[in-house]
Scaffold this motif. Structure first.
Motif, short mmCIF file in Angstrom:
data_model
loop_
_atom_site.label_atom_id
_atom_site.label_comp_id
_atom_site.label_asym_id
_atom_site.label_seq_id
_atom_site.Cartn_x
_atom_site.Cartn_y
_atom_site.Cartn_z
N ILE A 114 15.63 9.47 54.41
CA ILE A 114 16.38 8.25 54.10
C ILE A 114 17.30 8.47 52.91
N VAL A 115 16.78 9.12 51.87
CA VAL A 115 17.59 9.38 50.66
C VAL A 115 18.77 10.28 51.00
N GLY A 116 18.53 11.34 51.78
CA GLY A 116 19.62 12.24 52.14
C GLY A 116 20.71 11.55 52.95
N GLY A 117 20.33 10.80 53.96
CA GLY A 117 21.32 10.08 54.75
C GLY A 117 22.06 9.03 53.94
N ALA A 118 21.33 8.34 53.05
CA ALA A 118 21.96 7.31 52.21
C ALA A 118 23.00 7.92 51.27
N LEU A 119 22.68 9.06 50.68
CA LEU A 119 23.65 9.72 49.80
C LEU A 119 24.88 10.16 50.57
N TRP A 120 24.69 10.65 51.78
CA TRP A 120 25.84 11.09 52.59
C TRP A 120 26.70 9.90 53.00
N GLY A 121 26.08 8.78 53.31
CA GLY A 121 26.85 7.58 53.62
C GLY A 121 27.55 7.01 52.40
N TRP A 122 26.84 6.98 51.26
CA TRP A 122 27.43 6.47 50.02
C TRP A 122 28.62 7.32 49.59
N LEU A 123 28.57 8.63 49.83
CA LEU A 123 29.68 9.51 49.46
C LEU A 123 30.97 9.09 50.16
N ALA A 124 30.88 8.71 51.42
CA ALA A 124 32.07 8.25 52.14
C ALA A 124 32.61 6.96 51.52
N ALA A 125 31.71 6.06 51.10
CA ALA A 125 32.16 4.82 50.45
C ALA A 125 32.81 5.13 49.11
N TRP A 126 32.26 6.07 48.36
CA TRP A 126 32.85 6.46 47.07
C TRP A 126 34.24 7.03 47.27
N LEU A 127 34.43 7.87 48.26
CA LEU A 127 35.75 8.43 48.55
C LEU A 127 36.74 7.33 48.93
N PHE A 128 36.24 6.32 49.62
CA PHE A 128 37.10 5.22 50.04
C PHE A 128 37.54 4.37 48.85
N ARG A 131 38.98 7.19 45.78
CA ARG A 131 40.06 8.12 46.11
C ARG A 131 40.91 7.64 47.28
N LYS A 132 40.65 6.44 47.77
CA LYS A 132 41.44 5.83 48.85
C LYS A 132 41.46 6.67 50.12
N VAL A 133 40.37 7.38 50.38
CA VAL A 133 40.26 8.15 51.62
C VAL A 133 39.72 7.24 52.71
N ASP A 134 40.45 7.12 53.80
CA ASP A 134 40.01 6.24 54.88
C ASP A 134 38.60 6.63 55.33
N VAL A 135 37.73 5.64 55.48
CA VAL A 135 36.32 5.92 55.77
C VAL A 135 36.15 6.57 57.13
N VAL A 136 37.03 6.27 58.08
CA VAL A 136 36.93 6.92 59.39
C VAL A 136 37.18 8.42 59.24
N ILE A 137 38.21 8.78 58.49
CA ILE A 137 38.53 10.19 58.30
C ILE A 137 37.43 10.90 57.52
N SER A 138 36.98 10.28 56.44
CA SER A 138 35.97 10.95 55.59
C SER A 138 34.66 11.14 56.34
N THR A 139 34.23 10.14 57.09
CA THR A 139 32.95 10.29 57.79
C THR A 139 33.04 11.32 58.91
N ILE A 140 34.18 11.41 59.57
CA ILE A 140 34.35 12.45 60.60
C ILE A 140 34.27 13.83 59.96
N LEU A 141 34.97 14.02 58.85
CA LEU A 141 34.96 15.32 58.19
C LEU A 141 33.59 15.64 57.60
N LEU A 142 32.91 14.64 57.09
CA LEU A 142 31.56 14.86 56.55
C LEU A 142 30.59 15.28 57.65
N ASN A 143 30.86 14.87 58.89
CA ASN A 143 30.04 15.34 60.01
C ASN A 143 30.11 16.86 60.12
#
Length: 342
Positions: A114-128, A131-143
């Motif tokens: 749960i902690v690992g997945g939460a950190l990976w999801g939160w990272l996309a929100a932080w970038l959004f 750093r104004k990185v679109d969450v769709v783009i960031s989450t795809i690349l994080l995959n």
């Protein structure tokens, strides 16, 4: 009455979409439908196979629901699923040869997932937000980063003791999630998925934080006017979303595969998107939507034994179901009529 008819109409529509697809692609559509049903629910082996697939689909589907209801279009469920599995495997490694009870092992591994997945999801929100990185783009690349990270860990820090195969050491059956019957694959993870459905429903529909999350997703300007910070709410939503997808990875690791390998990524995070969409982002209906897809996936093994196109048909059915849902929602949306004299 309408709330009751909507899920019934959805189920009938999904069955119709399945029938149309099989009619177009299969020389024997009725026989193919029967083989799918037989493979998914025809005996205890089929039922348990379907339930095993239902569990990660439900957990990851709930994760998609939470993020999308906040206005954050999380496409990174697969990456969060994989990171959850990696975190869980790291925490399990010191206990592989211990005598801890299974419930203690489950607490450690699933908590880490749960902690690992939460950190990976939160990272996309932080970038959004930062750093104004679109969450769709960031989450795809994080995959892709997560999947490459999986390859690194199973050939490096998590590689099995003999250092011959790209996989982690296997968890013993005494430390894994218990099975209802040793002859079948279904395990206690199905309880976690069922409980998660109820908890997410209560959270979204019966709690103040859930109301704020839905309000942010529907009208972020209104939240600012009411002194609600949409950035914080969305970050928490992405963390919760990632945590649910990570939990799915932890359950898959601890209950089904019992080890990490290059094939650990089975597209559960990607399949969770149509599961959530077909459920109308409703946590309760996610269980039914996940059951539909799990039944198709489980039944496809039986269908593949009779036709070489059995597996390919499944993905076509998924695509048609999602496109059909989008079309229905588009046609049912009220249209604004402009008077000719305006």
């Amino acid at each position: 009455m309408r709330r009751f008819l909507q899920p019934v109409a959805t189920v009938l529509g999904l069955i119709l979409a399945l029938g149309i697809t099989l009619a177009l692609l299969s020389p024997d559509p009725l026989g193919s439908m029967m083989r799918l049903a037989q493979g998914a629910f025809g005996d205890w082996l089929g039922i348990t196979r379907t339930l095993v697939k239902w569990t990660p689909l439900t957990l990851a589907g709930l994760g998609v629901v939470v993020a999308w209801r906040s206005g954050m279009y999380n496409i990174g469920g697969e990456g969060q699923f994989v990171v959850g599995g990696i975190f869980g495997a790291f925490m399990a490694r010191p206990f592989l040869h211990s005598t801890v009870p299974w419930w203690a092992m489950a607490t450690i591994v699933l908590g880490a997932a749960i902690v690992g997945g939460a950190l990976w999801g939160w990272l996309a929100a932080w970038l959004f937000h930062k750093r104004k990185v679109d969450v769709v783009i960031s989450t795809i690349l994080l995959n892709f980063i997560a999947i490459q990270g999986l390859a690194y860990f199973v050939t490096g820090p998590l590689m099995e003791t003999a250092h011959k195969l790209p996989q982690s050491d296997r968890i013993s059956s005494e430390l894994a999630l218990p099975k209802f019957n040793p002859a079948y694959d279904v395990h206690y993870g199905v309880f976690l998925a069922a409980i998660a459905i109820l908890l997410i429903y209560v959270y979204l529909q019966r709690s103040k934080p859930g109301f704020r999350l839905r309000l942010v997703g529907e009208n972020s300007r209104a939240t600012r006017a009411n002194w609600i910070e949409p950035e914080r709410t969305r970050s928490l939503a992405m963390a919760l979303s990632g945590g649910l997808c990570g939990l799915a990875g932890g359950v898959e690791y601890l209950g089904s595969t019992q080890q990490l390998g290059l094939g650990f990524s089975q597209n559960w995070g990607f399949l969770a998107i149509p599961v959530a969409l077909l459920a109308g982002l409703n946590p309760i209906l996610v269980g039914l939507s996940a059951l539909y897809f799990a039944a198709i996936l489980g039944g496809s093994k039986n269908l593949a034994g009779f036709t070489v196109d059995g597996t390919a048909i499944i993905y076509v059915v998924q695509a048609i179901a999602v496109l059909g849902l989008v079309a229905i929602k588009r046609l049912s949306r009220p249209q604004l009529r402009i008077s000719e004299n305006a």
